[in-house]
Motif scaffolding. Structure first.
Motif, PDB file in Angstrom:
ATOM      1  N   ILE A   7      11.016 -21.906  12.964  1.00  0.00           N
ATOM      2  CA  ILE A   7      11.078 -23.327  12.640  1.00  0.00           C
ATOM      3  C   ILE A   7      11.976 -23.482  11.426  1.00  0.00           C
ATOM      4  O   ILE A   7      11.775 -22.834  10.396  1.00  0.00           O
ATOM      5  CB  ILE A   7       9.675 -23.896  12.406  1.00  0.00           C
ATOM      6  CG1 ILE A   7       8.925 -23.935  13.753  1.00  0.00           C
ATOM      7  CG2 ILE A   7       9.730 -25.278  11.770  1.00  0.00           C
ATOM      8  CD1 ILE A   7       7.506 -24.396  13.661  1.00  0.00           C
ATOM      9  N   ASN A  68      20.260 -29.162  13.428  1.00  0.00           N
ATOM     10  CA  ASN A  68      19.517 -27.902  13.544  1.00  0.00           C
ATOM     11  C   ASN A  68      18.218 -27.881  12.747  1.00  0.00           C
ATOM     12  O   ASN A  68      17.420 -26.951  12.880  1.00  0.00           O
ATOM     13  CB  ASN A  68      20.407 -26.740  13.112  1.00  0.00           C
ATOM     14  CG  ASN A  68      21.585 -26.549  14.043  1.00  0.00           C
ATOM     15  OD1 ASN A  68      21.421 -26.491  15.255  1.00  0.00           O
ATOM     16  ND2 ASN A  68      22.789 -26.484  13.480  1.00  0.00           N
ATOM     17  N   ASP A  70      14.500 -28.730  11.886  1.00  0.00           N
ATOM     18  CA  ASP A  70      13.287 -29.142  12.594  1.00  0.00           C
ATOM     19  C   ASP A  70      12.377 -30.001  11.728  1.00  0.00           C
ATOM     20  O   ASP A  70      11.834 -31.008  12.178  1.00  0.00           O
ATOM     21  CB  ASP A  70      12.492 -27.908  13.049  1.00  0.00           C
ATOM     22  CG  ASP A  70      13.251 -27.053  14.040  1.00  0.00           C
ATOM     23  OD1 ASP A  70      13.785 -27.614  15.010  1.00  0.00           O
ATOM     24  OD2 ASP A  70      13.313 -25.827  13.822  1.00  0.00           O
ATOM     25  N   LYS A  93      13.184 -35.927  12.725  1.00  0.00           N
ATOM     26  CA  LYS A  93      12.696 -34.761  11.995  1.00  0.00           C
ATOM     27  C   LYS A  93      11.194 -34.863  11.757  1.00  0.00           C
ATOM     28  O   LYS A  93      10.660 -35.948  11.529  1.00  0.00           O
ATOM     29  CB  LYS A  93      13.409 -34.624  10.639  1.00  0.00           C
ATOM     30  CG  LYS A  93      14.930 -34.652  10.711  1.00  0.00           C
ATOM     31  CD  LYS A  93      15.487 -33.607  11.667  1.00  0.00           C
ATOM     32  CE  LYS A  93      17.014 -33.643  11.676  1.00  0.00           C
ATOM     33  NZ  LYS A  93      17.577 -32.770  12.735  1.00  0.00           N
ATOM     34  N   HIS A  94      10.519 -33.732  11.797  1.00  0.00           N
ATOM     35  CA  HIS A  94       9.148 -33.660  11.313  1.00  0.00           C
ATOM     36  C   HIS A  94       9.212 -33.682   9.782  1.00  0.00           C
ATOM     37  O   HIS A  94      10.248 -33.325   9.196  1.00  0.00           O
ATOM     38  CB  HIS A  94       8.479 -32.384  11.791  1.00  0.00           C
ATOM     39  CG  HIS A  94       8.525 -32.191  13.280  1.00  0.00           C
ATOM     40  ND1 HIS A  94       7.817 -32.984  14.156  1.00  0.00           N
ATOM     41  CD2 HIS A  94       9.209 -31.292  14.051  1.00  0.00           C
ATOM     42  CE1 HIS A  94       8.051 -32.581  15.391  1.00  0.00           C
ATOM     43  NE2 HIS A  94       8.889 -31.566  15.357  1.00  0.00           N
ATOM     44  N   ARG A 120       6.724 -37.797  15.833  1.00  0.00           N
ATOM     45  CA  ARG A 120       7.068 -36.649  15.001  1.00  0.00           C
ATOM     46  C   ARG A 120       5.910 -36.321  14.065  1.00  0.00           C
ATOM     47  O   ARG A 120       5.192 -37.200  13.603  1.00  0.00           O
ATOM     48  CB  ARG A 120       8.353 -36.915  14.183  1.00  0.00           C
ATOM     49  CG  ARG A 120       9.617 -36.894  15.014  1.00  0.00           C
ATOM     50  CD  ARG A 120       9.869 -35.519  15.594  1.00  0.00           C
ATOM     51  NE  ARG A 120      11.051 -35.435  16.431  1.00  0.00           N
ATOM     52  CZ  ARG A 120      11.073 -35.595  17.748  1.00  0.00           C
ATOM     53  NH1 ARG A 120       9.947 -35.898  18.394  1.00  0.00           N
ATOM     54  NH2 ARG A 120      12.191 -35.468  18.423  1.00  0.00           N
TER      55      ARG A 120
END
Length: 330
Positions: A7, A68, A70, A93-94, A120
């Motif tokens: 991650i 890219n 996460d 995004k988280h 998310r």
């Protein structure tokens, strides 16, 4: 673990807490530090080199836009938490956002709505919730080892001398309550839930930020006495007292490595050294939730964050602590 299975993290805001967090992030096998961002390009470059980040940017926006990334860890001043979290979530995004989750309950609700509408994961970075000693203490309480809880005493206080500007900058949400007082409030909430009544008082800097704040929380069958301060030190030992005994969270209690159980004048110590400083556990929780496609943690949920910031709002209402940049205080 293969790199493509990891991650990938982006970091926004590169102050002291970000340095501490990233040192622990590097200890998590499933994590990769990919991108860091600061409005100061040299600061971003130096941070990236120090912790082997793949890329660095001179803006927070560029971190959000990196395809890219996460999950983004937000470690900026309090007043920017809501805005940056919502923008990050909207970009897919988280988000793990430093405590306090926002300046007030209204902003926190907007953040959570953004997590839900964008599907998310979002969590307030209350790392203490995942501390091994805290986990075991909660289990002891649930198992009735110290009886019904009647009293909690917790503080977070030290003499900072001449405080850093951000600590007392009212526009950034500065002051001892938001920086440190949220921890004692967190402990009382974690053990006893929402109080029936709040009584709070504070002393202030000329800037309008609080130097020290004292809080009494009244529950149906219990009380909590809590304190935060920038102007005097404390032992930073927390006590949870029940009808059959008490538990001590040993200093520094919010990042404790041990706790003690005292019953019938007999004391037993339990040692739980953390991996790194202790941020590892909240990182692992983020990873579990993301891989399980959850938008919130069951251990520190959206409702938990809303409940806690609502208590903070009431403390602020009583003490008169106001932030010029907040959108609403209700």
């Amino acid at each position: 673990m293969e790199e493509f299975n990891k991650i990938k993290w982006g970091i926004i805001g590169l102050g002291n807490i970000a340095h501490q967090f990233v040192k622990d992030l590097k200890l998590v096998p499933g994590a990769q530090l990919l991108v860091v961002g600061s409005r100061d390009l040299k600061k971003a470059e130096d941070f990236a080199k120090a912790y082997q980040a793949k890329k660095f940017y001179d803006s927070y926006e560029k971190v959000m836009q990196d395809v890219n990334v996460d999950i983004i860890y937000i470690a900026t001043p309090h007043d920017s938490h809501a805005d940056l979290t919502i923008k990050s979530l909207q970009r897919g995004k988280h988000v793990l956002c430093e405590k306090p989750v926002a300046l007030n309950h209204y902003e926190a609700r907007q953040m959570i709505e953004a997590a839900r509408s964008n599907n998310r994961f979002f969590m307030e970075a209350f790392w203490t919730r995942f501390n091994p000693s805290i986990q075991e203490v909660l289990m002891k309480i649930e198992n009735n080892e110290i009886g019904e809880i009647r009293y909690i005493n917790a503080d977070f206080a030290f003499n900072v001398g001449t405080p850093q500007k951000r600590m007392i900058h009212i526009e950034n949400g500065g002051g001892s309550l938001m920086d440190m007082g949220v921890y004692p409030l967190f402990l009382s909430y974690l053990v006893l839930g929402n109080p029936e009544h709040v009584l709070a008082s504070a002393n202030f800097y000329d800037s309008g930020a609080d130097k020290q704040t004292s809080i009494l929380l009244q529950y149906k069958k219990a009380q909590a006495i809590l304190h935060s301060s920038f102007v005097s030190p404390s032992e930073m030992l927390a006590t949870i007292s029940g009808t059959k005994g008490r538990i001590l969270l040993n200093p520094i209690w919010h990042e404790t490595q041990s706790h003690s159980l005292i019953k019938n004048n007999h004391k037993v110590d339990y040692h739980h050294p953390t991996i790194g400083k202790g941020f590892v556990y909240e990182v692992e929780e983020c990873h579990r939730c993301i891989r399980d496609q959850k938008i919130e943690s069951d251990i520190w949920s959206h409702q938990n964050s809303l409940d806690l910031i609502k208590i903070v709002d009431e403390v602020r209402r009583q003490t008169g602590l106001r932030f010029p940049s907040e959108k609403e205080l209700n």
